[in-house]
Design an enzyme around this catalytic site. Structure first.
Site, PDB file in Angstrom:
ATOM      1  N   ASP A 193       0.039  -1.675  -4.658  1.00  0.00           N
ATOM      2  CA  ASP A 193       1.500  -1.672  -4.675  1.00  0.00           C
ATOM      3  C   ASP A 193       1.943  -0.818  -3.487  1.00  0.00           C
ATOM      4  O   ASP A 193       1.880   0.413  -3.536  1.00  0.00           O
ATOM      5  CB  ASP A 193       2.000  -1.093  -6.000  1.00  0.00           C
ATOM      6  CG  ASP A 193       3.522  -0.976  -6.020  1.00  0.00           C
ATOM      7  OD1 ASP A 193       4.153  -1.235  -4.971  1.00  0.00           O
ATOM      8  OD2 ASP A 193       4.072  -0.605  -7.073  1.00  0.00           O
ATOM      9  N   GLN A 196       6.195   1.597  -1.548  1.00  0.00           N
ATOM     10  CA  GLN A 196       6.625   2.860  -0.932  1.00  0.00           C
ATOM     11  C   GLN A 196       5.810   3.228   0.295  1.00  0.00           C
ATOM     12  O   GLN A 196       6.136   4.216   0.954  1.00  0.00           O
ATOM     13  CB  GLN A 196       6.558   4.009  -1.963  1.00  0.00           C
ATOM     14  CG  GLN A 196       7.502   3.872  -3.134  1.00  0.00           C
ATOM     15  CD  GLN A 196       8.967   3.799  -2.716  1.00  0.00           C
ATOM     16  OE1 GLN A 196       9.348   4.225  -1.624  1.00  0.00           O
ATOM     17  NE2 GLN A 196       9.803   3.240  -3.571  1.00  0.00           N
ATOM     18  N   LYS A 219      13.418  -1.945   0.958  1.00  0.00           N
ATOM     19  CA  LYS A 219      13.051  -0.526   1.076  1.00  0.00           C
ATOM     20  C   LYS A 219      12.614  -0.182   2.501  1.00  0.00           C
ATOM     21  O   LYS A 219      12.262   0.952   2.783  1.00  0.00           O
ATOM     22  CB  LYS A 219      11.916  -0.197   0.100  1.00  0.00           C
ATOM     23  CG  LYS A 219      12.319  -0.342  -1.372  1.00  0.00           C
ATOM     24  CD  LYS A 219      11.185   0.068  -2.273  1.00  0.00           C
ATOM     25  CE  LYS A 219      11.381  -0.379  -3.709  1.00  0.00           C
ATOM     26  NZ  LYS A 219      12.397   0.391  -4.430  1.00  0.00           N
ATOM     27  N   CYS A 358      11.836   4.119 -13.303  1.00  0.00           N
ATOM     28  CA  CYS A 358      10.919   3.022 -13.665  1.00  0.00           C
ATOM     29  C   CYS A 358       9.490   3.527 -13.798  1.00  0.00           C
ATOM     30  O   CYS A 358       8.534   2.800 -13.454  1.00  0.00           O
ATOM     31  CB  CYS A 358      10.992   1.875 -12.657  1.00  0.00           C
ATOM     32  SG  CYS A 358      12.584   1.090 -12.600  1.00  0.00           S
TER      33      CYS A 358
HETATM   34  C1  LIG Z   1       6.159   2.081  -6.206  1.00  0.00           C
HETATM   35  C2  LIG Z   1       7.080   0.929  -6.464  1.00  0.00           C
HETATM   36  N1  LIG Z   1       6.567  -0.245  -6.844  1.00  0.00           N
HETATM   37  C3  LIG Z   1       7.336  -1.315  -7.079  1.00  0.00           C
HETATM   38  C4  LIG Z   1       8.697  -1.250  -6.954  1.00  0.00           C
HETATM   39  C5  LIG Z   1       9.506  -2.471  -7.243  1.00  0.00           C
HETATM   40  O1  LIG Z   1      10.195  -2.874  -6.101  1.00  0.00           O
HETATM   41  P1  LIG Z   1      11.262  -4.070  -6.246  1.00  0.00           P
HETATM   42  O2  LIG Z   1      12.259  -3.608  -7.267  1.00  0.00           O
HETATM   43  O3  LIG Z   1      11.835  -4.193  -4.874  1.00  0.00           O
HETATM   44  O4  LIG Z   1      10.500  -5.257  -6.687  1.00  0.00           O
HETATM   45  C6  LIG Z   1       9.292  -0.046  -6.586  1.00  0.00           C
HETATM   46  C7  LIG Z   1      10.756   0.089  -6.510  1.00  0.00           C
HETATM   47  O5  LIG Z   1      11.291   1.169  -6.600  1.00  0.00           O
HETATM   48  C8  LIG Z   1       8.456   1.071  -6.320  1.00  0.00           C
HETATM   49  O6  LIG Z   1       8.973   2.244  -5.958  1.00  0.00           O
END
Ligand SMILES: Cc1ncc(COP(=O)(O)O)c(C=O)c1O
Length: 401
Positions: A193, A196, A219, A358
């Site tokens: 993932d 970030q 982002k 989240c």
């Molecule tokens: C570490 C991480 N993974 C996944 C996501 C999900 O990103 P998105 O909402 O753009 O799909 C985020 C969003 O804050 C995040 O910080």
């Protein structure tokens, strides 16, 4: 790195210049990205791929050209290993739904970590429930680091490891090379993932040896509505398609269909064309700055922020020291609720985020319902940190803390 290229940052909020410190949630957009999208709609708007007229061919060229630049940005060997999705969440869901359903069965294990965003937890939980697989988590210590002492034991029977490159709460930059090497030795694949990390650090999928990697455009100075999945060609080719519709097929009859080549096999329907072009412009902007410089800039800001925040009475920072993290800091301030901190800072034009970010399992680990979080990016300056610290003194004053 200044804020002159970002029109939104020129405005005032509640009579004060905007101090935007919620870059982990989403970033602001430079003129170059706004102009690329505006220019596309003004001069080139047409549907892509099947048009034989000039406008459509030009739109296709811009859409596919962005893909090639995104591939270079993360050092993917092939442009067709980049699949456009809606965001990082959809990229992860795609892998869980297609590779996962085809490869994970009863008795298999999925390994993630206790610091994952819900987007890198829930798709695997859905898959595990559907396929009868088990879930395991690499624990996180009090300082916000992954506890890797028992990694080889945790990897027994694991089909895929889903791990964040950088925590959106703790800022921790995880030792991915070590985790990926151990996973591969154990016969597991790894999904990174990178929501970030791709915006903030140089990311090289070949050096990491990642099997899948997910990130979001919004982002990293690009528009909302588009993200990317990188996957190794052989894996993507073996995976069944995700959604059905136009563009993902080669031939359709009333009895069935054959699938298109990569990457279109995973891109059903009219895609986010202007957004892909905007993301391409964001990649150009970040490439011109240089990702080494972006990272170094944020390390300077976070080191300054941690030093300044240490002087605020009652403030507790979560996560490791500056050298091990990116430009994000989550904190609590005595007994003051994070939502109160964020609302009072807003009165001074300072935008931070408060909540569970989240990451409810991580909140459970630290036994807090919510945290306040400030996060920085290319346009952040030490003066932003000073305003945050002044603002927190104001918050303490309001609460008599
Ligand atoms: C570490 C991480 N993974 C996944 C996501 C999900 O990103 P998105 O909402 O753009 O799909 C985020 C969003 O804050 C995040 O910080």
């Amino acid at each position: 790195m200044g804020c002159g290229d970002f029109p939104i940052l020129r405005q005032e909020v509640h009579g004060q210049p905007l101090c935007y410190l919620d870059n982990t949630a989403t970033s602001q957009k430079p003129e170059a990205v706004l102009a690329a999208m505006d220019g596309y709609y003004r001069t080139t708007n047409a549907n892509i791929h099947r048009g034989v007229y000039q406008l459509s061919e030009e739109a296709t060229r811009l859409y596919e050209g962005a893909r090639a630049r995104i591939a270079r940005f993360i050092n993917a060997p092939l442009a067709r290993e980049i699949i456009y999705t809606r965001n990082a969440s959809e990229a992860i869901n795609l892998v869980a739904a297609t590779w996962g359903r085809a490869n994970v069965g009863p008795g298999d294990a999925i390994l993630y970590t206790a610091m994952e965003h819900h987007s890198n937890l829930v798709p695997w939980q859905m898959l595990a429930a559907e396929r009868g697989a088990t879930l395991r988590a690499i624990p996180v210590d009090a300082a916000g680091r992954l506890l890797l002492d028992h990694l080889d034991t945790l990897l027994a029977g694991v089909k895929i490891v889903a791990v964040t490159h950088m925590s959106n709460v703790l800022g921790t930059i995880n030792p991915l090379q070590r985790i990926i090497a151990a996973a591969h030795r154990a016969g597991a694949l790894v999904l990174v993932d990178a929501a970030q990390s791709v915006p903030h650090l140089p990311v090289d999928v070949q050096a990491l040896d990642a099997d899948f990697l997910a990130f979001s455009s919004h982002k990293m100075l690009g528009p909302t509505g588009i993200g990317c999945l990188y996957g190794r060609r052989a894996l993507l080719e073996a995976m069944p398609p995700y959604q059905g519709g136009g563009d993902m097929i080669r031939r359709v009859t009333l009895d069935g269909f054959t699938v298109n080549d990569l990457p279109w096999k995973f891109e059903a329907g009219t895609p986010a064309i202007a957004e892909a072009i905007g993301l391409g412009a964001a990649v150009d902007y970040l490439s011109a700055l240089g990702m080494d410089h972006v990272h170094a800039h944020e390390q300077t800001i976070i080191a300054y922020a941690l030093a300044q925040l240490a002087g605020v009475p009652g403030l507790r920072v979560y996560g490791p020291p500056a050298a091990e993290r990116g430009g994000v800091v989550a904190f609590s301030l005595g007994e003051i609720h994070p939502h109160d901190i964020a609302s009072l800072l807003d009165q001074r034009g300072i935008a931070i985020r408060a909540g569970h970010h989240c990451c409810q399992p991580l909140m459970d680990l630290y036994d807090v319902p919510a945290l306040a979080r400030a996060s920085f990016y290319v346009y952040s300056t030490p003066a932003d940190v000073d305003r945050l610290v002044d603002g927190l003194t104001f918050v303490r004053g309001v609460f008599g803390a």
